[in-house]
Design an enzyme around this catalytic site. Structure first.
Site, short mmCIF file in Angstrom:
data_model
loop_
_atom_site.label_atom_id
_atom_site.label_comp_id
_atom_site.label_asym_id
_atom_site.label_seq_id
_atom_site.Cartn_x
_atom_site.Cartn_y
_atom_site.Cartn_z
N ASN A 1 0.80 -1.22 0.00
CA ASN A 1 0.00 0.00 0.00
C ASN A 1 0.83 1.27 0.00
O ASN A 1 0.37 2.32 -0.44
CB ASN A 1 -0.92 0.02 1.23
CG ASN A 1 -2.10 -0.91 1.06
OD1 ASN A 1 -2.37 -1.38 -0.04
ND2 ASN A 1 -2.81 -1.17 2.14
N THR B 1 15.34 -18.15 -29.17
CA THR B 1 13.89 -18.19 -28.99
C THR B 1 13.26 -18.48 -30.34
O THR B 1 13.54 -17.79 -31.33
CB THR B 1 13.36 -16.85 -28.46
OG1 THR B 1 14.05 -16.54 -27.24
CG2 THR B 1 11.87 -16.92 -28.19
N LYS C 1 10.93 -18.45 -33.39
CA LYS C 1 10.06 -17.45 -34.01
C LYS C 1 9.42 -18.06 -35.25
O LYS C 1 10.00 -18.93 -35.87
CB LYS C 1 10.87 -16.20 -34.39
CG LYS C 1 11.70 -15.60 -33.26
CD LYS C 1 10.84 -14.93 -32.23
CE LYS C 1 11.71 -14.25 -31.16
NZ LYS C 1 10.92 -13.58 -30.13
N LYS D 1 6.92 -16.22 -32.70
CA LYS D 1 6.64 -16.63 -31.33
C LYS D 1 5.28 -17.29 -31.19
O LYS D 1 5.07 -18.11 -30.31
CB LYS D 1 6.75 -15.44 -30.39
CG LYS D 1 5.77 -14.31 -30.66
CD LYS D 1 5.83 -13.22 -29.60
CE LYS D 1 7.08 -12.41 -29.72
NZ LYS D 1 7.12 -11.30 -28.74
N LYS E 1 14.23 -22.09 -27.02
CA LYS E 1 13.35 -21.56 -25.98
C LYS E 1 11.95 -21.30 -26.50
O LYS E 1 11.76 -20.79 -27.60
CB LYS E 1 13.95 -20.25 -25.45
CG LYS E 1 13.07 -19.45 -24.51
CD LYS E 1 13.72 -18.13 -24.16
CE LYS E 1 12.78 -17.22 -23.39
NZ LYS E 1 11.63 -16.77 -24.20
N ASP F 1 8.89 -18.88 -26.45
CA ASP F 1 8.69 -17.48 -26.12
C ASP F 1 7.82 -17.41 -24.87
O ASP F 1 7.07 -18.34 -24.56
CB ASP F 1 8.03 -16.73 -27.28
CG ASP F 1 8.43 -15.27 -27.30
OD1 ASP F 1 7.83 -14.51 -26.54
OD2 ASP F 1 9.35 -14.91 -28.06
N GLU F 2 7.93 -16.29 -24.15
CA GLU F 2 7.23 -16.18 -22.87
C GLU F 2 5.72 -16.29 -23.00
O GLU F 2 5.03 -16.70 -22.07
CB GLU F 2 7.61 -14.87 -22.17
CG GLU F 2 7.22 -13.60 -22.90
CD GLU F 2 8.27 -13.14 -23.89
OE1 GLU F 2 8.18 -11.99 -24.34
OE2 GLU F 2 9.18 -13.94 -24.22
N HIS G 1 11.88 -16.36 -17.23
CA HIS G 1 11.69 -15.17 -18.07
C HIS G 1 11.09 -14.06 -17.23
O HIS G 1 10.33 -14.32 -16.29
CB HIS G 1 10.79 -15.48 -19.27
CG HIS G 1 10.88 -14.44 -20.34
ND1 HIS G 1 10.19 -13.25 -20.27
CD2 HIS G 1 11.59 -14.40 -21.50
CE1 HIS G 1 10.47 -12.52 -21.33
NE2 HIS G 1 11.32 -13.19 -22.10
N HIS H 1 16.57 -13.81 -17.46
CA HIS H 1 16.81 -12.79 -18.48
C HIS H 1 17.27 -11.51 -17.80
O HIS H 1 16.65 -11.04 -16.85
CB HIS H 1 15.55 -12.55 -19.31
CG HIS H 1 15.25 -13.66 -20.25
ND1 HIS H 1 15.28 -13.52 -21.62
CD2 HIS H 1 14.92 -14.96 -20.03
CE1 HIS H 1 14.98 -14.67 -22.20
NE2 HIS H 1 14.76 -15.57 -21.24
#
Length: 473
Positions: free
Chosen positions: A116, A166, A168, A170, A194, A196-197, A287, A320
């Site tokens: 808070n 990574t 692609k 992705k 990898k 992708d996230e 990640h 990362h």
């Protein structure tokens, strides 16, 4: 002992939470906040307000304060410093007794330090710049499931950084085509590929089919190359139960490493998954998707060095960390600072790199920093200089964008890395002599030569938004 008395009403925070003569204890958790106070609120009051709201205080005196030893449990603002080059803000250093926090709970620490108080009206903006965890608290946390040396031994790879990629695009590939892309990269010379996230379990590629085809690709590439290979299978899921279900299936397939999006997935899930990986001998790649929402604003949020410390406590074998030279945000000195925070056993205070406290990790294993985002072969000399050997260098577009295909892109990166490491080991200043090193290596590698021609004009020369405060001088 005199009797305690209760005086109802509102009093200034400084009367209870500002203690400039406090003697910091070895067991205290220390925090450095950057504060921009509201007009009319002086520094001592703003710092004390943050100490109060992040520990035992509330907006008014309450009679239940008499039922505990408030003087023991409260946070204390004990020092204020100017921020170099910024007259609108200041640093407030706050000490918290260790007993305010549940043992081994990053969740509980974050709830107090970044709860808070970040919406508190007494401050216009607030940023958590750094935290010092005492060894007494570090010892209550599990930390990385395996650590840097154990990973080296599992993979039998030494003397250089790991290479990754990574896959692609992705999103949108079928599981079979995805597995094909993985195989081409791994047989070409990469150590890892990898998810992708944001690859989880979408209609175009469900997680189970992806795991099956990826592991088929890994086993085939291992047979052909004689090297251990891996793919970061993303087990991030809508629920913890589903996450562990995916992790168990990865284990059945003998996957060496899995992956989690630790900020989006949450620290509770991450700590649980790290414990599971430790028990099952599986590496955990982390990640940091969503981090820039929290850490990029230089005046409000949480600095990434804090998020990196929290991850080391919560548990992960890779994280990362930015590239400095790629397409993503990252000041060089600050990045070098949090790389050391991730890997080293002891880090000294170093304001030139934004490190506000000494940090002793004891025997807790280190985390492998992962450089990923807009990097290609021309960046290799700088990456080897910045990250050294205990790192993973991930070339997504810098592998898959090669004109001759994935395997050629992987081969180009492997040749470039080994050329830079060999030159470094001979004492050559590789960042200065990088062009000559790569040009010489390309004479024996047509894949590297084509990669160098393809990306020779690609640069990401945007200024860093979140600069080190020392750089403002």
């Amino acid at each position: 002992m005199s009797a305690k008395t209760y005086n109802a009403g509102v009093k200034e925070y400084r009367h209870t939470y500002w203690e400039p003569h406090y003697n910091v204890q070895d067991t205290d958790i220390l925090a450095c906040f950057k504060i921009v106070p509201q007009p009319g609120v002086d520094r001592e009051e703003a710092a004390a307000a943050v100490a109060a709201e992040s520990s035992t205080g509330t907006w008014t005196t309450v009679w239940t304060d008499l039922l505990t030893d408030l003087d023991y449990y409260k946070g204390r603002s004990y020092r204020i410093e100017d921020v170099p080059g910024d007259d609108s803000s200041f640093y407030a250093f706050i000490a918290y007794p260790i007993d305010l926090f549940e043992e081994g709970s990053v969740v509980n620490v974050l709830t107090s330090l970044t709860g808070n108080v970040f919406g508190f009206k007494a401050v216009r903006s607030l940023r958590l710049e750094d935290v010092r965890f005492p060894i007494a608290y570090v010892k209550t946390c599990g930390g990385p499931p395996n650590g840097i040396q154990v990973e080296r031994d599992i993979l039998n790879k030494y003397g250089r950084a790991y290479l990754g990629c990574t896959i692609k695009p992705k999103l949108g590939l079928s599981a079979k085509n995805y597995g094909r892309a993985v195989y081409e990269c791994l047989r070409g010379g990469l150590d890892f590929t990898k998810d992708d996230e944001n690859v989880n379990s979408q209609p175009f590629m469900r997680w189970r089919q992806r795991f099956d085809f990826v592991m088929e690709a890994i086993h085939k590439a291992e047979r052909e190359t004689g090297e251990r290979k891996g793919h970061y299978l993303n087990v991030t899921a809508p629920t913890p139960e589903e996450m562990f279900k995916r992790a168990e299936y990865a284990k059945e397939l003998k996957a060496p490493i899995i992956m989690h999006d630790y900020i989006a997935g949450g620290f509770c899930a991450n700590t649980g998954l790290a414990n599971w990986c430790r028990d099952n001998g599986i590496l955990l790649h982390i990640h940091r998707a969503m981090h820039a929402v929290i850490d990029r604003n230089p005046h409000h949020g949480i600095h990434f060095r804090v998020l990196a410390k929290m991850l080391r406590l919560s548990g992960g074998d890779h994280l990362h960390s930015g590239t400095v030279v790629g397409k993503l945000e990252g000041d060089r000195e600050a990045t070098l600072g949090w790389i050391d925070i991730m890997r080293d056993s002891f880090i000294k205070e170093d304001r030139s790199r934004g490190i506000m406290f000494d940090q002793d990790w004891g025997s807790m294993p280190g985390v492998v920093p992962v450089a990923s985002g807009g990097i290609h072969v021309w960046h290799m000399p700088a990456l080897v200089t910045i990250f050294g050997d205990d790192a993973c260098l991930q070339f997504g577009g810098g592998t898959l964008g090669h004109p001759w295909g994935n395997a050629a892109g992987a081969a180009a990166n492997r040749v470039a890395l080994e050329a830079c490491v060999e030159a470094r080991n001979r004492g050559v200043p590789i960042e200065k002599e990088g062009k000559a090193i790569l040009t010489e290596a390309a004479k024996h590698s047509p894949e590297l030569k084509i990669a160098m021609e393809t990306w020779k004009e690609i640069k990401f020369e945007f200024d860093t938004v979140d600069k080190l405060d020392v750089a403002h001088k």
